[in-house]
Motif scaffolding. Structure first.
Motif, PDB file in Angstrom:
ATOM      1  N   LEU A 254       0.825  -1.210   0.000  1.00 26.02           N
ATOM      2  CA  LEU A 254       0.000   0.000   0.000  1.00 26.02           C
ATOM      3  C   LEU A 254       0.859   1.260   0.000  1.00 26.02           C
ATOM      4  CD1 LEU A 254      -2.721  -0.942   2.630  1.00 26.02           C
ATOM      5  CD2 LEU A 254      -2.915  -1.025   0.146  1.00 26.02           C
ATOM      6  N   GLN A 255       0.339   2.293  -0.644  1.00 23.55           N
ATOM      7  CA  GLN A 255       0.971   3.596  -0.569  1.00 23.55           C
ATOM      8  C   GLN A 255       0.631   4.231   0.786  1.00 23.55           C
ATOM      9  OE1 GLN A 255       2.995   5.021  -2.822  1.00 23.55           O
ATOM     10  NE2 GLN A 255       2.842   3.270  -4.216  1.00 23.55           N
ATOM     11  N   ALA A 256       1.590   4.935   1.362  1.00 22.89           N
ATOM     12  CA  ALA A 256       1.374   5.571   2.661  1.00 22.89           C
ATOM     13  C   ALA A 256       0.286   6.631   2.549  1.00 22.89           C
ATOM     14  CB  ALA A 256       2.668   6.185   3.178  1.00 22.89           C
ATOM     15  N   GLU A 257      -0.608   6.646   3.529  1.00 22.55           N
ATOM     16  CA  GLU A 257      -1.677   7.635   3.562  1.00 22.55           C
ATOM     17  C   GLU A 257      -1.115   9.008   3.948  1.00 22.55           C
ATOM     18  OE1 GLU A 257      -4.812   7.310   2.810  1.00 22.55           O
ATOM     19  OE2 GLU A 257      -5.007   5.141   2.583  1.00 22.55           O
ATOM     20  N   ARG A 258      -1.677  10.042   3.363  1.00 18.05           N
ATOM     21  CA  ARG A 258      -1.257  11.413   3.669  1.00 18.05           C
ATOM     22  C   ARG A 258      -2.280  12.048   4.608  1.00 18.05           C
ATOM     23  NH1 ARG A 258      -2.339  16.379   1.183  1.00 18.05           N
ATOM     24  NH2 ARG A 258      -0.742  17.971   1.552  1.00 18.05           N
ATOM     25  N   TYR A 259      -1.797  12.535   5.750  1.00 17.77           N
ATOM     26  CA  TYR A 259      -2.691  13.127   6.735  1.00 17.77           C
ATOM     27  C   TYR A 259      -3.097  14.536   6.302  1.00 17.77           C
ATOM     28  CZ  TYR A 259      -4.379  15.158  11.110  1.00 17.77           C
ATOM     29  OH  TYR A 259      -5.128  15.800  12.065  1.00 17.77           O
ATOM     30  N   VAL A 260      -4.392  14.791   6.316  1.00 16.23           N
ATOM     31  CA  VAL A 260      -4.932  16.099   5.966  1.00 16.23           C
ATOM     32  C   VAL A 260      -5.729  16.596   7.166  1.00 16.23           C
ATOM     33  CG1 VAL A 260      -6.412  17.406   4.410  1.00 16.23           C
ATOM     34  CG2 VAL A 260      -5.062  15.481   3.532  1.00 16.23           C
ATOM     35  N   LYS A 261      -5.388  17.779   7.644  1.00 14.08           N
ATOM     36  CA  LYS A 261      -6.111  18.348   8.781  1.00 14.08           C
ATOM     37  C   LYS A 261      -7.564  18.597   8.391  1.00 14.08           C
ATOM     38  CE  LYS A 261      -2.166  20.652  10.955  1.00 14.08           C
ATOM     39  NZ  LYS A 261      -1.607  21.938  11.435  1.00 14.08           N
ATOM     40  N   ASN A 262      -8.440  18.173   9.264  1.00 14.26           N
ATOM     41  CA  ASN A 262      -9.878  18.313   9.012  1.00 14.26           C
ATOM     42  C   ASN A 262     -10.405  19.477   9.840  1.00 14.26           C
ATOM     43  OD1 ASN A 262     -12.553  18.042   8.488  1.00 14.26           O
ATOM     44  ND2 ASN A 262     -12.683  15.870   9.000  1.00 14.26           N
ATOM     45  N   THR A 263     -10.547  20.623   9.209  1.00 15.25           N
ATOM     46  CA  THR A 263     -11.024  21.805   9.939  1.00 15.25           C
ATOM     47  C   THR A 263     -12.528  21.764  10.176  1.00 15.25           C
ATOM     48  OG1 THR A 263     -11.259  23.022   7.864  1.00 15.25           O
ATOM     49  CG2 THR A 263      -9.165  23.220   9.021  1.00 15.25           C
ATOM     50  N   ALA A 264     -13.250  21.077   9.310  1.00 15.20           N
ATOM     51  CA  ALA A 264     -14.710  20.909   9.457  1.00 15.20           C
ATOM     52  C   ALA A 264     -15.441  22.238   9.534  1.00 15.20           C
ATOM     53  CB  ALA A 264     -15.030  20.057  10.695  1.00 15.20           C
ATOM     54  N   ASP A 265     -14.922  23.278   8.866  1.00 11.82           N
ATOM     55  CA  ASP A 265     -15.585  24.575   8.881  1.00 11.82           C
ATOM     56  C   ASP A 265     -16.959  24.473   8.207  1.00 11.82           C
ATOM     57  OD1 ASP A 265     -13.514  25.802  10.175  1.00 11.82           O
ATOM     58  OD2 ASP A 265     -12.503  26.446   8.333  1.00 11.82           O
ATOM     59  N   GLY A 266     -17.966  24.944   8.912  1.00 12.80           N
ATOM     60  CA  GLY A 266     -19.316  24.913   8.364  1.00 12.80           C
ATOM     61  C   GLY A 266     -19.997  23.566   8.453  1.00 12.80           C
ATOM     62  N   GLN A 267     -19.326  22.559   9.019  1.00 19.02           N
ATOM     63  CA  GLN A 267     -19.901  21.227   9.093  1.00 19.02           C
ATOM     64  C   GLN A 267     -20.332  20.860  10.512  1.00 19.02           C
ATOM     65  OE1 GLN A 267     -17.102  18.465   7.454  1.00 19.02           O
ATOM     66  NE2 GLN A 267     -16.738  19.658   5.617  1.00 19.02           N
ATOM     67  N   ARG A 268     -19.929  21.630  11.498  1.00 16.25           N
ATOM     68  CA  ARG A 268     -20.250  21.296  12.877  1.00 16.25           C
ATOM     69  C   ARG A 268     -21.692  21.707  13.199  1.00 16.25           C
ATOM     70  NH1 ARG A 268     -15.159  23.823  13.457  1.00 16.25           N
ATOM     71  NH2 ARG A 268     -13.471  22.393  14.021  1.00 16.25           N
ATOM     72  N   PRO A 269     -22.410  20.838  13.913  1.00 17.54           N
ATOM     73  CA  PRO A 269     -23.772  21.230  14.326  1.00 17.54           C
ATOM     74  C   PRO A 269     -23.753  22.296  15.410  1.00 17.54           C
ATOM     75  CG  PRO A 269     -23.183  19.085  15.223  1.00 17.54           C
ATOM     76  CD  PRO A 269     -22.085  19.458  14.272  1.00 17.54           C
ATOM     77  N   TYR A 270     -22.628  22.392  16.148  1.00 22.08           N
ATOM     78  CA  TYR A 270     -22.490  23.407  17.197  1.00 22.08           C
ATOM     79  C   TYR A 270     -21.219  24.208  16.938  1.00 22.08           C
ATOM     80  CZ  TYR A 270     -25.943  20.576  19.694  1.00 22.08           C
ATOM     81  OH  TYR A 270     -27.066  19.889  20.040  1.00 22.08           O
TER      82      TYR A 270
END
Length: 320
Positions: A175-191
């Motif tokens: 497998l190719q190594a996975e690349r970590y991407v920061k998940n800011t979740a802007d606009g996706q949070r219910p709170y």
């Protein structure tokens, strides 16, 4: 003939190397397993037997002895199915190859399919630190293990694929190594704290507590927004670094709460019910040690709604 295959067991968040030794000798057909296995490991012999037969391979009809060394370490879970099956085929002579560089993990279905297991990420990290670079895992654990760099991950769907890979008939692509991407979740949070109107003092106190890493206690009448403010805390927490994400993912991998994403990219928010026991909050157990809510909230938020309703023993444990 004696065959040896390497695998790993978990003690908390650390992996312990386990050698699966299989001896096949003349005598009436029998299957004995030693080395302090639990019930799930003992039952593996029936899964392994059916998986080998349903993979167009022959199960040895001789006296079989399987030892899980070191014998003083308790072996738990179903991740020993695959290494036991590989060691059986090596001892029988059906598979003739050198597997000393590999670490095997995986649960077998009766038809030979490989099912995912828990605790793969801390196991791979522990084995990598001991010098092992090649891992054979179920396809369901590929995403999780792919975030560990400096190793070769071979993800298989069936026992037959593993045997074909080891024998060289049909090698599995690493497998190719996975690349970590920061998940800011802007606009996706219910709170989100930006959506809260009013309560300037409470919001200021919350921001100061988050910035300093302090605990915070909300007191007020029902409907004043205490729970909403608490659930908005993750929106002002900083994004996780890759090292933080790995540390948190190890805990959730052991607890079996990781899911399909392979890594925890958002800070956890845990809100246990006030009837939760001390063990469920702090972790532990009689035979198997499991992470509690405190550990699962590591790097994130532990929200205790209706704090006075919790048992005194639980509150004393949290205080200590």
């Amino acid at each position: 003939m004696i065959a040896k295959v390497q695998t790993y067991a978990l003690q908390g968040l650390e992996g312990v190397q386990v050698t699966v030794e299989t001896d096949i000798s003349k005598g009436l057909p029998a299957y004995d397993m030693v080395g302090l296995p639990d019930a799930a490991v003992k039952e593996s012999k029936e899964r392994v037997r059916s998986a080998i037969k349903n993979s167009a391979l022959e199960f040895p009809a001789h006296k079989i002895t399987v030892n899980l060394a070191p014998a003083y370490v308790k072996k738990e879970g179903s991740s020993f199915d695959l290494p036991i099956a590989v060691s059986l085929l090596l001892a029988d002579g059906s598979l003739q190859t050198d597997v000393s560089e590999y670490i095997f993990l995986g649960e077998l279905a009766l038809n030979g399919e490989l099912r995912p297991v828990t605790g793969v990420l801390p196991t791979v990290i522990s084995a990598r630190d001991k010098g092992y670079k090649k891992f054979v895992l179920p396809q369901g654990n590929a995403k999780e293990a792919g975030y560990v760099h400096g190793v070769e991950i071979y993800a298989a769907k069936t026992l037959k694929e593993v045997i074909d890979h080891l024998s060289g008939h049909q090698p599995i692509q690493a497998l190719q190594a996975e690349r970590y991407v920061k998940n800011t979740a802007d606009g996706q949070r219910p709170y989100d704290l930006a959506f809260v109107k009013g309560q300037p003092i409470a919001k200021r106190a919350l921001e100061v507590a988050v910035a300093g890493g302090h605990n915070i206690l909300f007191v007020g009448p029902p409907g004043s927004g205490k729970t909403m403010l608490a659930r908005s805390i993750p929106s002002v927490l900083p994004d996780m670094s890759f090292e933080e994400a790995l540390e948190i993912t190890k805990i959730h991998s052991v607890a079996g709460t990781l899911g399909q994403q392979g890594i925890v990219a958002q800070r956890p928010f845990r809100s246990p019910h006030h009837t939760a026991t001390t063990v469920s909050l702090c972790g532990g157990g009689n035979k198997t040690v499991h992470p509690g809510e405190i550990s699962l909230a590591h790097g994130g938020v532990l929200f205790l709604d209706e704090l006075p309703e919790y048992k005194r023993s639980s509150l004393e444990s949290l205080r200590q």
